[in-house]
Design a protein around this motif. Structure first.
Motif, mmCIF file in Angstrom:
data_model
loop_
_atom_site.group_PDB
_atom_site.id
_atom_site.type_symbol
_atom_site.label_atom_id
_atom_site.label_comp_id
_atom_site.label_asym_id
_atom_site.label_seq_id
_atom_site.Cartn_x
_atom_site.Cartn_y
_atom_site.Cartn_z
ATOM 1 N N ARG A 117 0.827 -1.200 0.000
ATOM 2 C CA ARG A 117 0.000 0.000 0.000
ATOM 3 C C ARG A 117 0.861 1.249 0.000
ATOM 4 N NH1 ARG A 117 -4.520 -0.680 4.549
ATOM 5 N NH2 ARG A 117 -5.615 0.810 3.212
ATOM 6 N N ARG A 118 0.364 2.295 -0.622
ATOM 7 C CA ARG A 118 1.105 3.547 -0.713
ATOM 8 C C ARG A 118 1.254 4.195 0.662
ATOM 9 N NH1 ARG A 118 -2.316 6.628 -5.202
ATOM 10 N NH2 ARG A 118 -3.968 5.613 -3.990
ATOM 11 N N CYS A 119 2.401 4.814 0.876
ATOM 12 C CA CYS A 119 2.671 5.428 2.166
ATOM 13 C C CYS A 119 3.847 6.388 2.022
ATOM 14 C CB CYS A 119 2.996 4.352 3.210
ATOM 15 S SG CYS A 119 2.858 4.890 4.916
ATOM 16 N N GLU A 120 3.737 7.574 2.607
ATOM 17 C CA GLU A 120 4.863 8.506 2.612
ATOM 18 C C GLU A 120 5.787 8.247 3.798
ATOM 19 O OE1 GLU A 120 5.836 13.178 1.779
ATOM 20 O OE2 GLU A 120 3.863 12.705 2.623
ATOM 21 N N ASN A 146 0.745 31.667 13.570
ATOM 22 C CA ASN A 146 -0.086 31.184 14.673
ATOM 23 C C ASN A 146 -1.324 30.424 14.220
ATOM 24 O OD1 ASN A 146 1.662 32.296 16.543
ATOM 25 N ND2 ASN A 146 0.532 34.235 16.674
ATOM 26 N N ALA A 147 -1.646 30.518 12.936
ATOM 27 C CA ALA A 147 -2.823 29.803 12.442
ATOM 28 C C ALA A 147 -2.564 28.302 12.324
ATOM 29 C CB ALA A 147 -3.247 30.357 11.084
ATOM 30 N N LEU A 148 -1.301 27.912 12.271
ATOM 31 C CA LEU A 148 -0.961 26.491 12.140
ATOM 32 C C LEU A 148 -1.064 25.797 13.491
ATOM 33 C CD1 LEU A 148 0.156 24.286 10.174
ATOM 34 C CD2 LEU A 148 2.416 24.829 11.124
ATOM 35 N N GLU A 149 -1.759 24.678 13.517
ATOM 36 C CA GLU A 149 -1.910 23.908 14.745
ATOM 37 C C GLU A 149 -0.976 22.699 14.735
ATOM 38 O OE1 GLU A 149 -6.377 24.951 16.150
ATOM 39 O OE2 GLU A 149 -6.227 23.441 14.574
ATOM 40 N N PRO A 150 -0.522 22.254 15.916
ATOM 41 C CA PRO A 150 0.485 21.177 15.997
ATOM 42 C C PRO A 150 -0.121 19.787 15.826
ATOM 43 C CG PRO A 150 -0.066 21.914 18.196
ATOM 44 C CD PRO A 150 -0.836 22.805 17.245
ATOM 45 N N HIS A 151 -0.831 19.604 14.717
ATOM 46 C CA HIS A 151 -1.453 18.330 14.383
ATOM 47 C C HIS A 151 -0.796 17.781 13.122
ATOM 48 C CE1 HIS A 151 -4.133 20.045 17.195
ATOM 49 N NE2 HIS A 151 -5.057 20.477 16.368
ATOM 50 N N PHE A 152 -0.933 16.471 12.922
ATOM 51 C CA PHE A 152 -0.324 15.823 11.762
ATOM 52 C C PHE A 152 -1.251 14.751 11.219
ATOM 53 C CE2 PHE A 152 2.491 12.828 9.563
ATOM 54 C CZ PHE A 152 3.328 13.679 8.845
ATOM 55 N N THR A 153 -1.512 14.824 9.925
ATOM 56 C CA THR A 153 -2.235 13.774 9.211
ATOM 57 C C THR A 153 -1.296 13.178 8.174
ATOM 58 O OG1 THR A 153 -4.458 14.705 9.484
ATOM 59 C CG2 THR A 153 -4.102 13.280 7.595
ATOM 60 N N PRO A 154 -0.982 11.890 8.256
ATOM 61 C CA PRO A 154 -0.087 11.279 7.261
ATOM 62 C C PRO A 154 -0.827 11.000 5.957
ATOM 63 C CG PRO A 154 -0.814 9.624 8.818
ATOM 64 C CD PRO A 154 -1.396 10.931 9.290
ATOM 65 N N PRO A 155 -0.200 11.262 4.815
ATOM 66 C CA PRO A 155 -0.820 10.885 3.541
ATOM 67 C C PRO A 155 -1.202 9.415 3.525
ATOM 68 C CG PRO A 155 1.025 12.341 3.142
ATOM 69 C CD PRO A 155 1.063 12.001 4.608
ATOM 70 N N TRP A 156 -2.317 9.128 2.912
ATOM 71 C CA TRP A 156 -2.905 7.782 2.856
ATOM 72 C C TRP A 156 -3.271 7.266 4.252
ATOM 73 C CZ3 TRP A 156 1.479 8.667 -0.381
ATOM 74 C CH2 TRP A 156 1.137 8.861 -1.725
ATOM 75 N N ASN A 157 -3.268 8.154 5.239
ATOM 76 C CA ASN A 157 -3.816 7.852 6.563
ATOM 77 C C ASN A 157 -3.142 6.711 7.293
ATOM 78 O OD1 ASN A 157 -6.408 9.432 7.445
ATOM 79 N ND2 ASN A 157 -6.434 9.307 5.224
#
Length: 258
Positions: A94-97, A124-135
């Motif tokens: 499966r695809r993954c970064e 300051n608009a950027l929040e310290p969250h992370f979503t990986p491509p292809w989840n």
């Protein structure tokens, strides 16, 4: 009342406490004209949405547009990091970064570079969250995120569970585009899936991909938003608001197949 949304309305009517849910749109930086149409729908409805931004895909127009929308309604839009370049590094499977073929050092370099780019762009608009491509990502990714002071990781609920003592993990449960593409009765399946999840989750996440949604395909989303905001038992929240909440139902419980 739209028939495909009857199950959702029923769950909302019968809920003993407000139903909490969030929307997360992935791949900001690609097909941005459709992104703006999607954000217009959420702004019109007054429903919050989190936007996962690909660092290497940003440009000045996108940054200016997202910052303007954030300034106009900070409670309605959240911006966070979506990988680095949204590139597949796996030669098989499966695809993954940020998958098993990449070392921790390789992953951390990319995540850090993306973090620097987005901080410079959004401040300051950027929040310290992370979503990986292809989840999906790996335990090494979690270590990198912890060391880079991220606070929250959001991926698909079906992805492998990863241990972390510092990072809050908040999954999405509904893949809007996948259901519409694969189900023989897409809207019926979508309504049933949303109803099932909001009926048993403390917080339900709905994942969108604006690149797959033209003006015509936004109509069902507008119908859903109208039902949600028009019901007193709905609480639309942002990813940052999920801190402190969990997922109450188990994967083994009987939910519609997506």
């Amino acid at each position: 009342m739209f028939n495909w949304l009857m199950p959702v309305r029923t769950v909302l009517d019968e809920a003993e406490k407000p139903v909490r849910l969030f929307f997360r749109d992935d791949d900001a930086g690609w097909v941005n004209d459709r992104l703006y149409l999607l954000l217009d729908e959420f702004a019109y409805a007054g429903m919050p949405i989190d936007v996962a931004v690909i660092p290497r895909a940003i440009n000045h127009h996108l940054v200016d547009e997202l910052l303007l929308r954030w300034q106009q309604g900070r409670h309605l839009i959240g911006l966070h990091q979506h990988g680095y370049g949204h590139l597949n590094h796996e030669s098989a499977g499966r695809r993954c970064e940020f998958g098993g073929s990449r070392s921790k050092t390789q992953q951390k370099v990319d995540i850090s570079k993306g973090q620097v780019m987005l901080r410079a762009a959004f401040g300051n608009a950027l929040e310290p969250h992370f979503t990986p491509p292809w989840n999906r990502c790996t335990a090494k990714t979690v270590e990198c995120l912890e060391e880079l002071d991220f606070h929250l990781l959001s991926k698909d609920v079906t992805a492998a569970q990863l241990e972390s003592s510092k990072l809050k993990q908040v999954p999405v449960h509904i893949d809007w585009s996948k259901i519409l593409k694969t189900s023989p009765t897409p809207l019926v399946t979508l309504g049933e899936a949303i109803a099932a999840h909001i009926g048993c989750n403390a917080v339900t996440g709905i994942m969108l991909h604006h690149a797959n949604m033209d003006a015509e395909s936004l109509k069902p989303l507008a119908e859903l938003l109208a039902v949600l905001v028009g019901h007193s038992n709905t609480q639309g929240i942002r990813l940052r608001d999920t801190l402190g909440y969990g997922t109450e139902c188990k994967q083994s419980e009987k939910l519609p197949m997506l």
